[in-house]
Design a protein around this motif. Structure first.
Motif, mmCIF file in Angstrom:
data_model
loop_
_atom_site.group_PDB
_atom_site.id
_atom_site.type_symbol
_atom_site.label_atom_id
_atom_site.label_comp_id
_atom_site.label_asym_id
_atom_site.label_seq_id
_atom_site.Cartn_x
_atom_site.Cartn_y
_atom_site.Cartn_z
ATOM 1 N N ALA A 104 -12.148 -15.899 4.036
ATOM 2 C CA ALA A 104 -11.523 -16.998 3.306
ATOM 3 C C ALA A 104 -10.004 -16.853 3.248
ATOM 4 O O ALA A 104 -9.273 -17.864 3.282
ATOM 5 N N GLN A 105 -9.485 -15.639 3.211
ATOM 6 C CA GLN A 105 -8.039 -15.447 3.112
ATOM 7 C C GLN A 105 -7.300 -15.871 4.376
ATOM 8 O O GLN A 105 -6.079 -16.008 4.359
ATOM 9 N N GLN A 106 -8.033 -16.085 5.443
ATOM 10 C CA GLN A 106 -7.382 -16.556 6.654
ATOM 11 C C GLN A 106 -6.968 -18.019 6.559
ATOM 12 O O GLN A 106 -6.068 -18.456 7.284
ATOM 13 N N THR A 107 -7.619 -18.777 5.674
ATOM 14 C CA THR A 107 -7.314 -20.198 5.567
ATOM 15 C C THR A 107 -7.010 -20.647 4.137
ATOM 16 O O THR A 107 -6.554 -21.780 3.950
ATOM 17 N N LEU A 108 -7.256 -19.818 3.132
ATOM 18 C CA LEU A 108 -7.069 -20.218 1.735
ATOM 19 C C LEU A 108 -6.149 -19.234 1.033
ATOM 20 O O LEU A 108 -6.134 -18.042 1.338
ATOM 21 N N GLN A 113 -7.273 -20.423 -9.008
ATOM 22 C CA GLN A 113 -6.566 -21.650 -8.662
ATOM 23 C C GLN A 113 -6.069 -21.576 -7.216
ATOM 24 O O GLN A 113 -5.421 -20.612 -6.830
ATOM 25 N N MET A 114 -6.399 -22.594 -6.421
ATOM 26 C CA MET A 114 -5.972 -22.643 -5.022
ATOM 27 C C MET A 114 -4.530 -23.136 -4.947
ATOM 28 O O MET A 114 -4.199 -24.202 -5.469
ATOM 29 N N LYS A 115 -3.676 -22.361 -4.292
ATOM 30 C CA LYS A 115 -2.282 -22.741 -4.124
ATOM 31 C C LYS A 115 -2.019 -23.474 -2.806
ATOM 32 O O LYS A 115 -1.165 -24.345 -2.731
ATOM 33 N N ALA A 116 -2.728 -23.086 -1.748
ATOM 34 C CA ALA A 116 -2.523 -23.713 -0.443
ATOM 35 C C ALA A 116 -3.738 -23.446 0.424
ATOM 36 O O ALA A 116 -4.543 -22.547 0.140
ATOM 37 N N ARG A 168 3.713 -31.340 0.043
ATOM 38 C CA ARG A 168 4.562 -30.480 0.868
ATOM 39 C C ARG A 168 3.795 -29.928 2.079
ATOM 40 O O ARG A 168 3.983 -28.780 2.492
ATOM 41 N N ALA A 169 2.934 -30.703 2.623
ATOM 42 C CA ALA A 169 2.184 -30.283 3.809
ATOM 43 C C ALA A 169 3.097 -30.273 5.046
ATOM 44 O O ALA A 169 4.051 -31.058 5.137
ATOM 45 N N TYR A 170 2.815 -29.404 5.959
ATOM 46 C CA TYR A 170 3.555 -29.346 7.219
ATOM 47 C C TYR A 170 2.603 -28.878 8.309
ATOM 48 O O TYR A 170 1.508 -28.380 8.034
#
Length: 306
Positions: A12-16, A22-25, A67-69
């Motif tokens: 999960a840490q590869q994408t979250l 709380q999810m930050k990104a 703030r997506a990129y």
């Protein structure tokens, strides 16, 4: 989502990105139907579509999610390729200038420098024709780098002949021996040929003799160097990576073109309009003196007629 994250955190840490519960990104990966090997213009045009899409989504998103990129390795490669292509003209011009200064340093004759540099420009044009027209390659980073890198390589063949031409004088033993051998062979040992060798050679015959000696000195060395370079290029052509295949083909092409220009075109030009054996400053001073004397003679002749 929280349960998934804490059940397998390594995956999960590869994408979250979580802090506490709380999810930050998050990272979302898309696989597009555009090859990484496509032309740079096509990739950057596709990137512009992503720019427009991301900007639209950020404007419609909330304050905490606007703030997506987007990132892709293809974007950087395409931009770098266009930057290299855009600077090609300046880079090649600088390479040609540095090569010209090197030729001037060794031959100490500006006219020889001009002749060799014109031949080098012709070699570069031939190499570009080989890559773009014969091989139908698109102009990319590999092609541009090949043009820039092989400018200096293509100079070496012609520089050898030009340098030896500048070293040969009318009284050089090798020139006397070569002319004596050629004269005796053509005249079949007649006494007139022996007497002709004792007289100074006219300018045209002297240019022919100097070019002939330069070829005798460096002809076999040039051909041997070309053969070894072509042999090395054959191994590169048999590689799997496209980069090495192109590099080998360019190496073979520029070697063949440079050899033809240095062994055929350059001696022909030197025989027709090569400089004399005197240093350049002496020839320049003699030419200026001749023009001044002629000008003064015309003025005196005009006054006498008046």
């Amino acid at each position: 989502l929280v349960s998934f994250y804490y059940s397998d955190p390594i995956t999960a840490q590869q994408t979250l990105w979580f802090e506490g519960r709380q999810m930050k990104a998050c990272q979302i990966e898309f696989r597009a139907d555009v090859a990484d090997t496509s032309a740079a213009q096509k990739i950057l045009k596709y990137k512009a579509n992503w720019d427009s899409f991301i900007d639209t989504q950020n404007k419609e998103a909330s304050v905490t999610g606007h703030r997506a990129y987007h990132l892709s390795g293809a974007w950087g490669r395409a931009e770098a390729e266009l930057a290299i292509i855009a600077s090609t003209e300046v880079t090649i011009a600088l390479s040609v200038l540095c090569s010209g200064l090197g030729i001037l340093l060794f031959t100490r004759d500006p006219w020889l420098m001009v002749v060799v540099m014109l031949l080098v420009i012709g070699i570069m044009a031939g190499l570009g024709f080989f890559m773009i027209t014969i091989m139908s390659w698109k102009v990319g980073a590999i092609e541009v780098i090949s043009l820039v890198v092989f400018v200096g390589y293509s100079v070496t063949y012609s520089l050898r002949i030009a340098y030896d031409y500048s070293r040969v004088g009318e009284d050089h033993p090798d020139l006397q021996f070569a002319e004596r051998h050629a004269m005796m062979k053509l005249s079949k040992g007649s006494p007139d040929s022996v007497q002709a060798l004792q007289r100074p050679l006219p300018p045209r015959q002297l240019r022919l003799a100097r070019a002939r000696v330069a070829l005798l000195w460096m002809g076999m060395a040039t051909l041997s160097s070309a053969a070894s370079a072509v042999g090395s290029g054959l191994f590169l052509v048999c590689c799997t990576l496209n980069f090495f295949v192109k590099l080998g083909a360019v190496l073979i092409a520029v070697t063949v073109i440079s050899t033809v220009f240095s062994m055929v075109s350059l001696p022909a030009v030197l025989m027709l309009m090569g400089p004399g054996p005197e240093p350049f400053h002496e020839r320049l001073f003699a030419e200026c003196s001749r023009r001044v004397r002629r000008h003064l003679g015309e003025r005196r002749g005009g006054r006498l007629l008046d």
